[in-house]
Scaffold this motif. Structure first.
Motif, PDB file in Angstrom:
ATOM      1  N   THR A  21      -5.600   4.959   9.600  1.00  0.00           N
ATOM      2  CA  THR A  21      -5.130   5.464   8.317  1.00  0.00           C
ATOM      3  C   THR A  21      -3.612   5.438   8.281  1.00  0.00           C
ATOM      4  OG1 THR A  21      -7.022   6.957   8.260  1.00  0.00           O
ATOM      5  CG2 THR A  21      -5.236   7.413   6.727  1.00  0.00           C
ATOM      6  N   VAL A  22      -3.049   5.019   7.152  1.00  0.00           N
ATOM      7  CA  VAL A  22      -1.609   5.057   6.934  1.00  0.00           C
ATOM      8  C   VAL A  22      -1.329   6.132   5.891  1.00  0.00           C
ATOM      9  CG1 VAL A  22       0.419   3.783   6.168  1.00  0.00           C
ATOM     10  CG2 VAL A  22      -1.364   2.606   7.448  1.00  0.00           C
ATOM     11  N   VAL A  23      -0.462   7.085   6.231  1.00  0.00           N
ATOM     12  CA  VAL A  23      -0.089   8.144   5.308  1.00  0.00           C
ATOM     13  C   VAL A  23       1.400   7.996   5.000  1.00  0.00           C
ATOM     14  CG1 VAL A  23       0.082  10.619   4.918  1.00  0.00           C
ATOM     15  CG2 VAL A  23      -1.868   9.690   6.192  1.00  0.00           C
ATOM     16  N   ILE A  24       1.714   7.836   3.727  1.00  0.00           N
ATOM     17  CA  ILE A  24       3.098   7.739   3.262  1.00  0.00           C
ATOM     18  C   ILE A  24       3.375   9.009   2.475  1.00  0.00           C
ATOM     19  CG2 ILE A  24       4.708   6.433   1.823  1.00  0.00           C
ATOM     20  CD1 ILE A  24       2.827   3.992   2.243  1.00  0.00           C
ATOM     21  N   ASP A  52      -1.259   3.559  -3.211  1.00  0.00           N
ATOM     22  CA  ASP A  52      -2.465   2.853  -2.808  1.00  0.00           C
ATOM     23  C   ASP A  52      -2.692   3.182  -1.339  1.00  0.00           C
ATOM     24  OD1 ASP A  52      -4.490   1.109  -2.088  1.00  0.00           O
ATOM     25  OD2 ASP A  52      -3.378  -0.709  -2.572  1.00  0.00           O
ATOM     26  N   GLN A  53      -3.473   4.211  -1.066  1.00  0.00           N
ATOM     27  CA  GLN A  53      -3.679   4.659   0.308  1.00  0.00           C
ATOM     28  C   GLN A  53      -4.425   3.618   1.127  1.00  0.00           C
ATOM     29  OE1 GLN A  53      -5.552   8.484  -0.097  1.00  0.00           O
ATOM     30  NE2 GLN A  53      -3.606   9.527  -0.330  1.00  0.00           N
ATOM     31  N   ALA A  54      -5.388   2.967   0.524  1.00  0.00           N
ATOM     32  CA  ALA A  54      -6.157   1.963   1.252  1.00  0.00           C
ATOM     33  C   ALA A  54      -5.289   0.763   1.631  1.00  0.00           C
ATOM     34  CB  ALA A  54      -7.346   1.508   0.418  1.00  0.00           C
ATOM     35  N   GLY A  55      -4.391   0.375   0.746  1.00  0.00           N
ATOM     36  CA  GLY A  55      -3.531  -0.783   0.995  1.00  0.00           C
ATOM     37  C   GLY A  55      -2.202  -0.440   1.637  1.00  0.00           C
ATOM     38  N   GLY A  56      -1.887   0.853   1.781  1.00  0.00           N
ATOM     39  CA  GLY A  56      -0.618   1.258   2.373  1.00  0.00           C
ATOM     40  C   GLY A  56       0.573   0.868   1.529  1.00  0.00           C
ATOM     41  N   ARG A  57       0.506   1.120   0.217  1.00  0.00           N
ATOM     42  CA  ARG A  57       1.590   0.763  -0.695  1.00  0.00           C
ATOM     43  C   ARG A  57       1.999   1.967  -1.527  1.00  0.00           C
ATOM     44  NH1 ARG A  57       2.433  -4.688  -1.395  1.00  0.00           N
ATOM     45  NH2 ARG A  57       0.940  -6.017  -0.365  1.00  0.00           N
ATOM     46  N   GLU A  71       7.498  -4.693  -7.533  1.00  0.00           N
ATOM     47  CA  GLU A  71       6.268  -4.513  -6.761  1.00  0.00           C
ATOM     48  C   GLU A  71       6.426  -3.302  -5.853  1.00  0.00           C
ATOM     49  OE1 GLU A  71       6.765  -7.424  -2.967  1.00  0.00           O
ATOM     50  OE2 GLU A  71       6.314  -8.395  -4.861  1.00  0.00           O
ATOM     51  N   PRO A  72       5.321  -2.721  -5.422  1.00  0.00           N
ATOM     52  CA  PRO A  72       5.409  -1.517  -4.590  1.00  0.00           C
ATOM     53  C   PRO A  72       5.953  -1.817  -3.199  1.00  0.00           C
ATOM     54  CG  PRO A  72       3.108  -2.111  -5.017  1.00  0.00           C
ATOM     55  CD  PRO A  72       3.958  -3.090  -5.745  1.00  0.00           C
ATOM     56  N   TRP A  73       6.445  -0.779  -2.559  1.00  0.00           N
ATOM     57  CA  TRP A  73       6.867  -0.851  -1.164  1.00  0.00           C
ATOM     58  C   TRP A  73       5.616  -0.831  -0.287  1.00  0.00           C
ATOM     59  CZ3 TRP A  73      11.826  -1.504   0.357  1.00  0.00           C
ATOM     60  CH2 TRP A  73      12.836  -1.201  -0.545  1.00  0.00           C
ATOM     61  N   THR A  74       5.629  -1.576   0.806  1.00  0.00           N
ATOM     62  CA  THR A  74       4.525  -1.505   1.769  1.00  0.00           C
ATOM     63  C   THR A  74       4.891  -0.491   2.842  1.00  0.00           C
ATOM     64  OG1 THR A  74       5.401  -3.211   3.236  1.00  0.00           O
ATOM     65  CG2 THR A  74       3.968  -3.950   1.417  1.00  0.00           C
ATOM     66  N   ALA A  75       3.893  -0.016   3.562  1.00  0.00           N
ATOM     67  CA  ALA A  75       4.126   0.931   4.656  1.00  0.00           C
ATOM     68  C   ALA A  75       5.047   0.305   5.703  1.00  0.00           C
ATOM     69  CB  ALA A  75       2.804   1.359   5.281  1.00  0.00           C
ATOM     70  N   ASP A  76       4.886  -0.985   5.968  1.00  0.00           N
ATOM     71  CA  ASP A  76       5.752  -1.666   6.951  1.00  0.00           C
ATOM     72  C   ASP A  76       7.200  -1.692   6.487  1.00  0.00           C
ATOM     73  OD1 ASP A  76       3.607  -2.137   8.649  1.00  0.00           O
ATOM     74  OD2 ASP A  76       3.269  -4.179   7.896  1.00  0.00           O
ATOM     75  N   GLU A  77       7.435  -1.936   5.209  1.00  0.00           N
ATOM     76  CA  GLU A  77       8.802  -1.957   4.680  1.00  0.00           C
ATOM     77  C   GLU A  77       9.430  -0.568   4.749  1.00  0.00           C
ATOM     78  OE1 GLU A  77       8.477  -5.524   1.377  1.00  0.00           O
ATOM     79  OE2 GLU A  77       7.719  -3.537   0.863  1.00  0.00           O
ATOM     80  N   LEU A  78       8.666   0.458   4.409  1.00  0.00           N
ATOM     81  CA  LEU A  78       9.193   1.824   4.481  1.00  0.00           C
ATOM     82  C   LEU A  78       9.466   2.227   5.926  1.00  0.00           C
ATOM     83  CD1 LEU A  78       6.938   3.490   1.776  1.00  0.00           C
ATOM     84  CD2 LEU A  78       9.340   2.821   1.542  1.00  0.00           C
TER      85      LEU A  78
END
Length: 99
Positions: A21-24, A52-57, A71-78
């Motif tokens: 799970t990715v939590v932002i 988008d919790q499933a997509g990590g955005r 476009e949204p930020w991705t978890a990797d970019e953040l």
């Protein structure tokens, strides 16, 4: 490397990834560089975050289906933003005091 427009970041938060799970959380987003009205609620005028919790955005809700301004930020970019901030903070801590 390609560049794309993203919403502005005015508050840095956290990114937690336990492998499943990715939590932002805690991020504050503002308008993108285009500053278009598609992200403002038609009657209230406020911005809303779209997660988008499933997509990590993490991005801004859009109220105009045809707008593609950013476009949204991705978890990797953040997470990369957080790493860069830590690097800058460590460089500043290594700088000797003047005087």
């Amino acid at each position: 490397m390609s560049r794309s427009r993203k919403p502005s970041v005015f508050q840095v938060g956290k990114v937690r990834d336990d492998g499943r799970t990715v939590v932002i959380s805690g991020w504050g987003l503002g308008l993108c560089a285009a500053g278009c009205a598609c992200h403002r609620h038609p009657s209230a005028g406020h911005l809303a975050i779209a997660e988008d919790q499933a997509g990590g955005r993490l991005g801004l809700a859009t109220f105009d289906e045809t707008c593609t301004c950013c476009e949204p930020w991705t978890a990797d970019e953040l997470a990369a933003i957080l790493r860069d901030l830590q690097t800058v903070a460590s460089l500043q801590a290594q700088e000797p005091l003047a005087g």
